[in-house]
Motif scaffolding. Structure first.
Motif, PDB file in Angstrom:
ATOM      1  N   GLU A  20       0.132  -2.667   0.412  1.00 15.18           N
ATOM      2  CA  GLU A  20      -0.247  -2.513  -0.991  1.00 15.18           C
ATOM      3  C   GLU A  20      -0.762  -1.105  -1.286  1.00 15.18           C
ATOM      4  N   ASP A  21      -1.256  -0.390  -0.272  1.00 17.20           N
ATOM      5  CA  ASP A  21      -1.757   0.976  -0.461  1.00 17.20           C
ATOM      6  C   ASP A  21      -0.640   2.008  -0.590  1.00 17.20           C
ATOM      7  N   LEU A  22       0.580   1.639  -0.195  1.00 17.89           N
ATOM      8  CA  LEU A  22       1.677   2.602  -0.254  1.00 17.89           C
ATOM      9  C   LEU A  22       1.876   3.118  -1.664  1.00 17.89           C
ATOM     10  N   PHE A  23       1.616   2.284  -2.635  1.00 14.93           N
ATOM     11  CA  PHE A  23       1.850   2.664  -4.023  1.00 14.93           C
ATOM     12  C   PHE A  23       0.818   3.682  -4.520  1.00 14.93           C
ATOM     13  N   LYS A  24      -0.264   3.898  -3.751  1.00 12.03           N
ATOM     14  CA  LYS A  24      -1.214   4.962  -4.068  1.00 12.03           C
ATOM     15  C   LYS A  24      -0.588   6.332  -3.818  1.00 12.03           C
ATOM     16  N   TYR A  25       0.395   6.355  -2.933  1.00  8.68           N
ATOM     17  CA  TYR A  25       1.012   7.621  -2.524  1.00  8.68           C
ATOM     18  C   TYR A  25       2.374   7.841  -3.176  1.00  8.68           C
ATOM     19  N   GLU A  26       2.872   6.845  -3.892  1.00 10.67           N
ATOM     20  CA  GLU A  26       4.192   6.924  -4.498  1.00 10.67           C
ATOM     21  C   GLU A  26       4.099   6.946  -6.017  1.00 10.67           C
ATOM     22  N   SER A  27       4.950   7.719  -6.627  1.00  7.75           N
ATOM     23  CA  SER A  27       5.077   7.712  -8.077  1.00  7.75           C
ATOM     24  C   SER A  27       5.600   6.341  -8.506  1.00  7.75           C
ATOM     25  N   PRO A  28       5.179   5.839  -9.669  1.00  5.67           N
ATOM     26  CA  PRO A  28       5.670   4.533 -10.129  1.00  5.67           C
ATOM     27  C   PRO A  28       7.196   4.467 -10.252  1.00  5.67           C
ATOM     28  N   ASP A  29       7.840   5.599 -10.458  1.00  7.48           N
ATOM     29  CA  ASP A  29       9.305   5.601 -10.587  1.00  7.48           C
ATOM     30  C   ASP A  29       9.984   6.218  -9.360  1.00  7.48           C
ATOM     31  N   SER A  30       9.285   6.187  -8.224  1.00  8.55           N
ATOM     32  CA  SER A  30       9.866   6.758  -7.006  1.00  8.55           C
ATOM     33  C   SER A  30      11.085   5.949  -6.557  1.00  8.55           C
ATOM     34  N   THR A  31      11.964   6.614  -5.833  1.00 13.80           N
ATOM     35  CA  THR A  31      13.150   5.955  -5.298  1.00 13.80           C
ATOM     36  C   THR A  31      13.071   5.931  -3.779  1.00 13.80           C
ATOM     37  N   TYR A  32      13.673   4.890  -3.187  1.00 12.30           N
ATOM     38  CA  TYR A  32      13.636   4.714  -1.733  1.00 12.30           C
ATOM     39  C   TYR A  32      15.010   4.235  -1.296  1.00 12.30           C
ATOM     40  N   TRP A  33      15.621   4.974  -0.399  1.00 12.50           N
ATOM     41  CA  TRP A  33      16.966   4.668   0.086  1.00 12.50           C
ATOM     42  C   TRP A  33      16.926   4.567   1.610  1.00 12.50           C
TER      43      TRP A  33
END
Length: 135
Positions: A20-33
């Motif tokens: 759940e903490d990963l989203f502290k480091y990621e932009s809300p519109d980040s992409t992951y491939w």
């Protein structure tokens, strides 16, 4: 935080099982491939649902969590390449051991893009394959 520090903190959160903490480091519109698009369940562009599925698989199949060893982090401004080793023991005793390279872009102190390259056959077998009868 500098780009390298953001990436290191992100992988520390994964190792600690604090997904759940990963989203502290990621932009809300980040992409992951993840490599292997269309050849296995996690290949291609990830959605929040597919990422949550991955976190749930890790919790179920690897209850002691992943040990992530950061081998190197190379940053060129906001572009970061990180080489990690993921190691875990599945509930049936099978060993997950994968070398992974992730390319990340950082903007305004947040990860906006990640592209992960790993041994897709190995991770597919241990994350989605049949479990053995016992350790």
């Amino acid at each position: 935080m500098e780009a390298k520090e953001i990436v290191r903190a992100y992988f520390e959160a994964v190792t600690a099982g604090r997904f759940e903490d990963l989203f502290k480091y990621e932009s809300p519109d980040s992409t992951y491939w993840i490599c292997g698009e269309n050849s296995w369940p996690l290949g291609g562009w990830q959605t929040p649902e597919s990422r949550n599925m991955t976190f749930n698989i890790i919790r179920e199949r690897f209850p002691k969590g992943l040990t992530i060893t950061v081998r190197s982090i190379i940053a060129d401004g906001n572009d970061v390449a990180v080489h990690v080793n993921n190691h875990a023991v599945r509930v049936d005793g099978q060993i997950y051991d994968n070398e992974i390279v992730t390319l990340m872009k950082i903007e305004n102190g947040l990860i906006v893009e990640s592209q992960e390259f790993l041994d897709t056959i190995h991770v597919n077998e241990l994350f989605f394959g049949e479990m053995l009868d016992g350790p």
